[in-house]
Design a protein around this motif. Structure first.
Motif, mmCIF file in Angstrom:
data_model
loop_
_atom_site.group_PDB
_atom_site.id
_atom_site.type_symbol
_atom_site.label_atom_id
_atom_site.label_comp_id
_atom_site.label_asym_id
_atom_site.label_seq_id
_atom_site.Cartn_x
_atom_site.Cartn_y
_atom_site.Cartn_z
ATOM 1 N N VAL A 57 4.670 11.329 7.250
ATOM 2 C CA VAL A 57 5.036 10.159 6.451
ATOM 3 C C VAL A 57 4.190 8.988 6.936
ATOM 4 C CG1 VAL A 57 7.395 10.949 6.022
ATOM 5 C CG2 VAL A 57 6.930 9.500 7.999
ATOM 6 N N PHE A 58 3.942 8.062 6.039
ATOM 7 C CA PHE A 58 3.114 6.897 6.358
ATOM 8 C C PHE A 58 3.775 5.678 5.738
ATOM 9 C CE2 PHE A 58 -0.324 3.921 5.218
ATOM 10 C CZ PHE A 58 -0.947 3.766 6.445
ATOM 11 N N SER A 59 3.966 4.635 6.547
ATOM 12 C CA SER A 59 4.692 3.455 6.080
ATOM 13 C C SER A 59 3.773 2.264 5.878
ATOM 14 C CB SER A 59 5.787 3.084 7.078
ATOM 15 O OG SER A 59 6.758 4.096 7.164
ATOM 16 N N VAL A 60 4.045 1.522 4.822
ATOM 17 C CA VAL A 60 3.371 0.251 4.577
ATOM 18 C C VAL A 60 4.454 -0.823 4.515
ATOM 19 C CG1 VAL A 60 1.544 1.407 3.294
ATOM 20 C CG2 VAL A 60 3.456 0.433 2.036
ATOM 21 N N GLN A 143 -3.919 13.959 5.094
ATOM 22 C CA GLN A 143 -2.666 14.488 5.625
ATOM 23 C C GLN A 143 -1.682 14.886 4.535
ATOM 24 O OE1 GLN A 143 -1.432 11.189 8.120
ATOM 25 N NE2 GLN A 143 -2.397 12.096 9.936
ATOM 26 N N GLY A 144 -1.897 14.405 3.308
ATOM 27 C CA GLY A 144 -0.943 14.682 2.240
ATOM 28 C C GLY A 144 0.417 14.081 2.515
ATOM 29 N N ALA A 145 0.424 12.884 3.108
ATOM 30 C CA ALA A 145 1.663 12.272 3.580
ATOM 31 C C ALA A 145 2.496 11.698 2.439
ATOM 32 C CB ALA A 145 1.344 11.163 4.582
ATOM 33 N N TRP A 146 3.782 11.597 2.707
ATOM 34 C CA TRP A 146 4.724 10.885 1.860
ATOM 35 C C TRP A 146 4.628 9.415 2.256
ATOM 36 C CZ3 TRP A 146 7.435 11.785 -2.382
ATOM 37 C CH2 TRP A 146 8.586 11.057 -2.673
ATOM 38 N N ILE A 147 4.334 8.537 1.300
ATOM 39 C CA ILE A 147 4.084 7.128 1.608
ATOM 40 C C ILE A 147 5.346 6.305 1.349
ATOM 41 C CG2 ILE A 147 2.576 5.153 1.228
ATOM 42 C CD1 ILE A 147 1.033 7.571 2.185
ATOM 43 N N ILE A 148 5.726 5.502 2.336
ATOM 44 C CA ILE A 148 6.953 4.706 2.276
ATOM 45 C C ILE A 148 6.617 3.226 2.273
ATOM 46 C CG2 ILE A 148 9.083 4.100 3.466
ATOM 47 C CD1 ILE A 148 9.027 6.912 4.707
ATOM 48 N N GLY A 149 7.204 2.493 1.334
ATOM 49 C CA GLY A 149 7.136 1.043 1.345
ATOM 50 C C GLY A 149 8.354 0.502 2.067
ATOM 51 N N GLY A 150 8.129 -0.162 3.189
ATOM 52 C CA GLY A 150 9.235 -0.608 4.015
ATOM 53 C C GLY A 150 9.729 -2.001 3.662
ATOM 54 N N LEU A 151 11.051 -2.129 3.549
ATOM 55 C CA LEU A 151 11.703 -3.425 3.354
ATOM 56 C C LEU A 151 12.486 -3.781 4.615
ATOM 57 C CD1 LEU A 151 13.106 -2.879 -0.257
ATOM 58 C CD2 LEU A 151 11.105 -4.256 0.365
#
Length: 358
Positions: A57-60, A143-151
């Motif tokens: 997973v990858f967070s922005v 990586q084919g990661a699931w991308i998360i937008g963080g609040l």
């Protein structure tokens, strides 16, 4: 299913309530847990996600704080005391994993909140564009990661990291308009940043935020207070995300069972971490709400040091949770440093077997 899926494909199928090759596995060990695993044989220069072949997973995200001065007040061999961009003074231990001790707060009333609020305005410099430029494409395409937008907003953020627990709980009763104003401002600045990130082409698959609203066998406040002060903002996030075609996951510790019908009503896509040791029952939640909600976690972390006990627990819970998709494997919070490398290797091997759809 012959082909191995990427993490993104795996997560997506869970949110769509479809079967995958296996359930996704996404959990967070303490830093002292990772240090232990390295002492016990995990390569020093290897990420635990790659070592165990877990899901990427990858967070922005952004900094939506009042941006008060950050400085070190005291630094010793055992601990450091520092101030944060949220105006808190915190003490943190260096040799063990723990939550910080909060020594003081800048925002203590409506007047000091007004100064903080004036500082909390959306701007591009709240986003680490260089980080996105250097890492986003690798996460998405390699990586084919699931991308998360963080609040970063709500009850938990405000009482834990900004204003203080007793102060916020009292204000929720005596001055609820002030609480709502803080929660809403935090959210607006966070959403504005995610809009900027999205508009630059850094798209995400999910938005996620932490809002711990419970403790052992109870809520911090009444269901009516949730309906009054937090439910409208949670719905605001869900509506905003769904307009973009993005899923929504809430992290809320404690026994929040009385709130789950409200999450279901406003269209929450996923709930984490299903804290069993606080009173949550993942199997019952799956039976009641699993037609629309995905669940992430729910495997009692207290049992992870006992190989026989955790084996039986996974055998009991996982087959039910994975039915028709809709499940992401994890502990019911995080992985403590009492969990050995051997035990974690056993757990992951078992999950990949029992969590397979093939």
């Amino acid at each position: 299913m012959a082909d191995k899926l990427t993490s993104r494909e795996r997560f997506l199928r869970m949110y769509q309530h479809r079967e995958a090759d296996r359930v996704p596995i996404s959990d967070g060990p303490w830093w002292t847990t990772v240090a232990r695993w390295k002492r016990e044989g995990m390569p020093e220069n290897m990420n635990y996600i790659d070592y165990f072949e877990l899901d990427h997973v990858f967070s922005v995200g952004s900094d939506n704080s009042p941006r008060y001065e950050r400085k070190t007040v005291e630094d010793t061999e055992d601990y450091v005391i520092y101030t944060t961009q949220w105006g808190t003074t915190q003490k943190e231990w260096k040799k063990q994993s723990s939550t910080p001790e909060f020594l003081d707060f800048t925002v203590k009333n409506r007047e000091s909140w007004q100064d903080a609020k004036n500082r909390m305005t959306p701007s591009r410099d709240r986003i680490d564009w260089e980080y996105l430029k250097n890492n986003y494409r690798k996460a998405r395409d390699v990586q084919g990661a699931w991308i998360i937008g963080g609040l970063w907003f709500g009850f938990d953020i405000t009482h834990s990291w900004f204003v203080g627990t007793e102060r916020v709980l009292m204000a929720m009763v005596e001055d609820p308009e002030w609480c709502f104003d803080m929660f809403n401002r935090e959210l607006d600045v966070s959403l504005a940043a995610l809009d900027m990130i999205w508009d630059e082409g850094y798209h995400f698959d999910e938005v996620n935020w932490p809002d711990d609203m419970g403790y052992k066998n109870n809520l911090f406040f009444s269901v009516n207070k949730y309906i009054e002060l937090l439910k409208p903002l949670h719905k605001k996030v869900i509506d905003w995300a769904h307009q973009k075609g993005v899923y929504v996951r809430l992290h809320s510790c404690g026994d929040i069972t009385p709130l789950v019908p409200h999450f279901y009503e406003i269209g929450l896509d996923c709930l984490n971490p299903l804290e069993v040791k606080a009173g949550m029952n993942p199997v019952e939640l799956k039976k009641k709400y699993g037609d629309k909600m995905t669940f992430h976690g729910g495997i009692n972390a207290v049992l992870w040091t006992d190989k026989d006990a955790i084996t039986e627990e996974i055998k009991r819970v996982l087959p039910v949770m994975k039915e028709n998709g809709g499940y992401i494997f994890a502990s019911d919070h995080s992985i403590p440093d009492a969990v050995s490398l051997e035990n974690f290797r056993h757990i992951i091997s078992l999950v990949k077997t029992l969590g397979s759809y093939e």
